[in-house]
Design an enzyme around this catalytic site. Structure first.
Site, PDB file in Angstrom:
ATOM      1  CB  CYS A  45      43.238  43.366  20.120  1.00 21.67           C
ATOM      2  SG  CYS A  45      43.116  41.413  20.438  1.00 21.67           S
TER       3      CYS A  45
HETATM    4  C1  BEZ Z   1      42.735  39.729  16.583  1.00 21.65           C
HETATM    5  O1  BEZ Z   1      42.804  40.790  17.277  1.00 21.65           O
HETATM    6  O2  BEZ Z   1      42.294  40.051  15.254  1.00 21.65           O
HETATM    7  C2  BEZ Z   1      42.985  38.492  16.762  1.00 21.65           C
HETATM    8  C3  BEZ Z   1      43.865  38.159  17.817  1.00 21.65           C
HETATM    9  C4  BEZ Z   1      44.154  36.729  17.894  1.00 21.65           C
HETATM   10  C5  BEZ Z   1      43.829  35.980  17.117  1.00 21.65           C
HETATM   11  C6  BEZ Z   1      42.917  36.068  16.048  1.00 21.65           C
HETATM   12  C7  BEZ Z   1      42.554  37.460  15.750  1.00 21.65           C
END
Ligand code: BEZ
Length: 211
Positions: A45
């Site tokens: 994200c």
């Molecule tokens: C991420 O943004 O890396 C992420 C968010 C939630 C679960 C797995 C990865």
């Protein structure tokens, strides 16, 4: 209930990093892209929010507003933004909804319990100026989205909204497009003064009409 193509995008009022937003009012006459992020302070994200911010100008040119969502508070988003700026060289330049009670996430069915029962998947909703949902993408948390693909599909949607055409596989802005099968040859001749090529009666191609 799940939001589907052609539905009116559910309206809501929510706190965001840029103040309180009433979604439909905020959209006004623009196109909109609402996209969810599973959680603050997560790696994928972090990269996505910066990447969308870096090309915000491309969305502005297309009369399209961006709004993100993550199931944490606005205060948390603001703290996270400092990390985004530090690690990606770009802070977030569009509103991000604080949705700790998952009100908006539930409204848009962004939580898929078989993936995770508290975090959202990576949803993208493209909404037209008529407030109808034009496109939905759903990615798992582990797969970051492709900003170029979001711009590409937006170009396709905006083109097909204005002309009787569809866009073929791997189409990008400037490529030939497909004449809608519902259009007769006679009408196609009037509509596409640059002409069209008939490969099969159901497969007619024409230069992109707004170029
Ligand atoms: C991420 O943004 O890396 C992420 C968010 C939630 C679960 C797995 C990865």
């Amino acid at each position: 209930m799940a939001v589907r193509l052609g539905d009116t995008a559910p309206d809501f009022t929510a706190e965001t990093t840029e103040g309180t937003v009433n979604f439909h009012e905020w959209l006004g006459d623009s196109w909109g892209i609402l996209f969810s992020h599973p959680k603050d302070f997560t790696p994928v994200c972090t990269t996505e929010l910066a990447a969308f911010s870096k090309v915000k100008g491309e969305f502005d040119k297309r009369n399209t507003k961006l709004i993100g969502l993550s199931v944490d508070s606005v205060e948390s988003h603001n703290t996270w933004d400092k990390d985004i700026a530090e690690t990606q060289g770009q802070s977030v330049n569009f509103p991000v909804i604080g949705d700790p009670d998952r009100k908006v996430a539930d409204l848009y069915d962004m939580i898929h319990p078989k993936a995770n029962d508290t975090l959202t998947v990576r949803s993208v909703f493209v909404i037209g100026p008529d407030k109808k949902v034009k496109l939905i993408m759903t990615y798992p948390a582990s797969t970051g989205r492709n900003v170029d693909e979001v711009v590409r599909v937006l170009d396709s949607l905006q083109l097909t909204a204005g002309y009787s055409v569809s866009t073929p596989v791997n189409w990008k802005d400037g490529d030939d497009v497909i004449v809608a099968p519902a259009l007769s040859d006679e009408d196609a001749e009037k509509k596409f003064p640059k002409g069209f090529k008939t490969l099969k009666p159901y497969l007619r191609v024409t230069p992109q009409p707004n170029r």
